[in-house]
Design a protein around this motif. Sequence first.
Motif, short mmCIF file in Angstrom:
data_model
loop_
_atom_site.label_atom_id
_atom_site.label_comp_id
_atom_site.label_asym_id
_atom_site.label_seq_id
_atom_site.Cartn_x
_atom_site.Cartn_y
_atom_site.Cartn_z
N ASP A 277 -0.56 12.66 -16.70
CA ASP A 277 -1.88 12.49 -16.63
C ASP A 277 -2.67 12.60 -15.43
OD1 ASP A 277 -4.58 11.28 -16.64
OD2 ASP A 277 -3.94 10.36 -18.68
N ILE A 278 -3.31 13.78 -15.66
CA ILE A 278 -3.96 14.23 -14.33
C ILE A 278 -4.99 13.10 -13.76
CG2 ILE A 278 -6.02 15.53 -14.81
CD1 ILE A 278 -4.79 18.02 -13.94
N GLY A 279 -5.79 12.51 -14.54
CA GLY A 279 -6.71 11.67 -14.00
C GLY A 279 -6.29 10.34 -13.63
N LEU A 280 -5.05 9.90 -14.03
CA LEU A 280 -4.27 8.77 -13.64
C LEU A 280 -3.60 9.23 -12.47
CD1 LEU A 280 -3.70 6.18 -14.53
CD2 LEU A 280 -1.71 6.75 -15.77
N ALA A 281 -3.08 10.40 -12.32
CA ALA A 281 -2.49 10.84 -10.97
C ALA A 281 -3.49 10.83 -9.84
CB ALA A 281 -1.87 12.32 -11.16
N GLU A 282 -4.41 11.47 -10.00
CA GLU A 282 -5.62 11.56 -9.08
C GLU A 282 -5.93 9.96 -8.47
OE1 GLU A 282 -9.58 12.79 -9.73
OE2 GLU A 282 -9.69 13.23 -7.51
N ASP A 283 -6.25 9.10 -9.43
CA ASP A 283 -6.57 7.63 -9.20
C ASP A 283 -5.36 6.97 -8.30
OD1 ASP A 283 -8.54 7.94 -10.51
OD2 ASP A 283 -8.09 6.55 -12.28
N LEU A 284 -4.16 7.24 -8.62
CA LEU A 284 -3.11 6.68 -7.80
C LEU A 284 -2.99 7.26 -6.56
CD1 LEU A 284 -0.52 6.88 -10.58
CD2 LEU A 284 -1.07 4.77 -9.65
N ALA A 285 -3.15 8.60 -6.33
CA ALA A 285 -3.28 9.15 -5.19
C ALA A 285 -4.26 8.83 -4.03
CB ALA A 285 -3.21 10.83 -5.31
N GLN A 286 -5.30 8.43 -4.93
CA GLN A 286 -6.64 8.13 -4.03
C GLN A 286 -6.47 6.52 -3.70
OE1 GLN A 286 -9.81 9.08 -3.40
NE2 GLN A 286 -9.76 10.88 -4.50
N ASP A 287 -5.43 5.91 -4.29
CA ASP A 287 -4.94 4.31 -4.11
C ASP A 287 -4.37 4.55 -2.76
OD1 ASP A 287 -6.20 3.29 -6.13
OD2 ASP A 287 -4.55 2.89 -7.33
N ALA A 288 -3.29 5.51 -2.57
CA ALA A 288 -2.44 5.73 -1.62
C ALA A 288 -3.46 6.26 -0.30
CB ALA A 288 -1.40 6.72 -1.85
N ALA B 266 -5.00 2.92 1.01
CA ALA B 266 -3.96 2.40 1.73
C ALA B 266 -4.01 2.84 3.15
CB ALA B 266 -2.80 2.25 1.10
N ALA B 267 -3.85 4.23 3.21
CA ALA B 267 -3.85 4.64 4.51
C ALA B 267 -4.94 4.53 5.42
CB ALA B 267 -3.56 6.24 4.37
N GLY C 294 2.36 12.89 5.33
CA GLY C 294 2.47 13.22 4.13
C GLY C 294 3.54 12.49 3.44
N GLY C 295 4.56 12.49 4.05
CA GLY C 295 5.49 11.56 3.33
C GLY C 295 5.11 10.21 2.92
N TRP C 296 4.50 9.58 4.17
CA TRP C 296 4.11 8.25 3.64
C TRP C 296 3.10 8.03 2.66
CZ3 TRP C 296 -0.21 5.05 3.40
CH2 TRP C 296 -0.15 3.83 4.02
N ALA D 215 1.80 6.51 -2.90
CA ALA D 215 1.48 7.02 -4.17
C ALA D 215 2.59 6.95 -5.32
CB ALA D 215 1.16 8.35 -3.99
N LYS D 216 3.89 7.26 -5.06
CA LYS D 216 4.87 7.08 -5.99
C LYS D 216 5.22 5.81 -6.37
CE LYS D 216 8.18 10.93 -5.36
NZ LYS D 216 9.24 11.26 -4.65
N ARG D 217 5.18 4.84 -5.42
CA ARG D 217 5.48 3.36 -5.69
C ARG D 217 4.37 2.85 -6.56
NH1 ARG D 217 7.19 1.89 0.11
NH2 ARG D 217 9.15 2.28 0.09
N LYS D 218 3.21 3.27 -6.27
CA LYS D 218 2.05 3.01 -7.01
C LYS D 218 2.22 3.22 -8.43
CE LYS D 218 -1.15 1.98 -3.25
NZ LYS D 218 -1.48 0.58 -3.28
N ALA D 219 2.65 4.49 -8.74
CA ALA D 219 2.93 4.96 -10.04
C ALA D 219 3.85 4.37 -10.73
CB ALA D 219 3.13 6.51 -9.82
#
Lengths: 417, 143
Positions: free
Chosen positions: A28-39, A42-43, A57-59, A64-68
Amino acid sequence: MDTHRTIDAIWRIESSRIIAHLTRMVRDIGLAEDLAQDALVAALERWPETGMPENPGGWLMTVAKRKALDMLRRNKLRDRKYELIGREQEPWADSEPDVPEAGEVGDDLLRLIFMTCHPVLSPEARVALTLRLLGGLTTAEIAHAYLTSEATVAQRIVRAKRTLSATRVAFEIPQGPELKPRLSSVLEVIYLMFNEGYAATSGSQWIRPLLCQEALRIGRILAEIAPAEPEVHGLVALMEFQASRFKARVDHRGEPVLLMDQNRGLWDYLLIRRGFAALERVEQLGGMTGPYAIQAAISACHAGASKAEDTDWIRISALYEALAQVSPSPIVELNRAVALSMAFGPEIGLEIVDILQAEPSLKEYHLLPSVRGDLLFKLGRLDEACQEFKRAASLTDNQREKQLLLSRAAECASGGV
Amino acid sequence: MRFMMIVKATEDSEAGVLPSKEQLDAMMRYNMELARAGVLLAADGLHPSSGAIRISYPEPGGKPKVTDGPFTEAKELIAGYTLIEVKSREEAIEWAMRMPDPHGYGSGQIELRQVFEPTELTEDPESQAQQYEMREHIERQKR
């Protein structure tokens, strides 16, 4: 150095691949963007205190993956999305910081491009979503570039993401016979983006180049991740050539300068070289018959002429002939008429233009009488030319163009001095 | 905006010591990353200055003086460059920070410089015409 601005820069470099990777996980592209934004958030919270990590980038990707993963677990692992993922191995269960294999990222990015350029969306929505998710531009920047409000762009993007999710557009690279039409939709979006920026007039000059640069950048990305597609290189070549003239297209008063009148010293020869290189790749792939490749070849003829008089109009005529065969349109015909008249004299051009007079789609198109007027002028048929210039002037809303056409009409009336 | 990442020469690069395979691979990976992000415009390495020629103008209005390499002061020389097109200065810095140590041995140095836009250099039509002529020559030589 300002940490926030640095994080902004990192975000622009990393966001598209993080979003691409997450989209593969959560579908889900919207969800993916939200999760990436969360990361990203955090940064923004952590980095000013802890300092920049070794591999930002790795961080970001790991967080982001953990949040997903958290989200998927929270959802009690029952919904359809989880099932889909459950069938695959757990690609995210590895140690940190993880940067996926180059090929993998390329594929995810390619999928993301195909998704954001999907035909279920309107062309404007496709452009906005692509700029946002692949270019890493903010809503404000996109709104700025399009001279509209931020709310409009935000709305457009939200709706686009919802549509993709509701119509269950798959996160995949189309295969076989499906690929060509979908790829051409992708190329269309990129070129649309580019032209939006390129066609801009003086008032907003300083803003719109952003669209051109982004389109060119995304086109270059596409050429790197889909190197076997000749039309991709064709489009990139076309954009490189056109971008090379960016600085010469308006004079110091902000008025447009026609190609033949441009100061070729202001052309960007690095981009011209890149255009020729991209065209060479098209040739190696045997794709010189694609419409973008042909247009690029036409552009190359201009780029290769160091003086306007040196332009090889015979070759350009032949290329328009080819273009008329693979993607016929009245506009292409009109251009062919101009090229032919430059190569072989105004009579031949006029023959084609006269046929185009009957074309309903060109009825209100000011360039048709404008070209016809020019040809008649060259043939010394001044009265007719005068009428055509007046007609052309009445059809354009652009004040500068109107003035120019009226002055040409006056020139005809006074005997063409 | 464009930036040039300039890799400074070192005693090794001047001595013609080629980078190790690991360094070459790392640089290749890095350039690939730049290309896949759509920001890479050009990248090249240079031969040592022993094969170079320096043209200087010691006297105002005088004839140019031609000096053959090698030149001393390795740290004033460059060994290669990478040209990128990015959205901001910060983005350029971020990319430059990711370039692998170009020489190893603790002597690598990268300098980041913004490239002039042609119109930034001069608004004067006459100078622009001169630029035009110069480029025309370049183009002609290529053919």
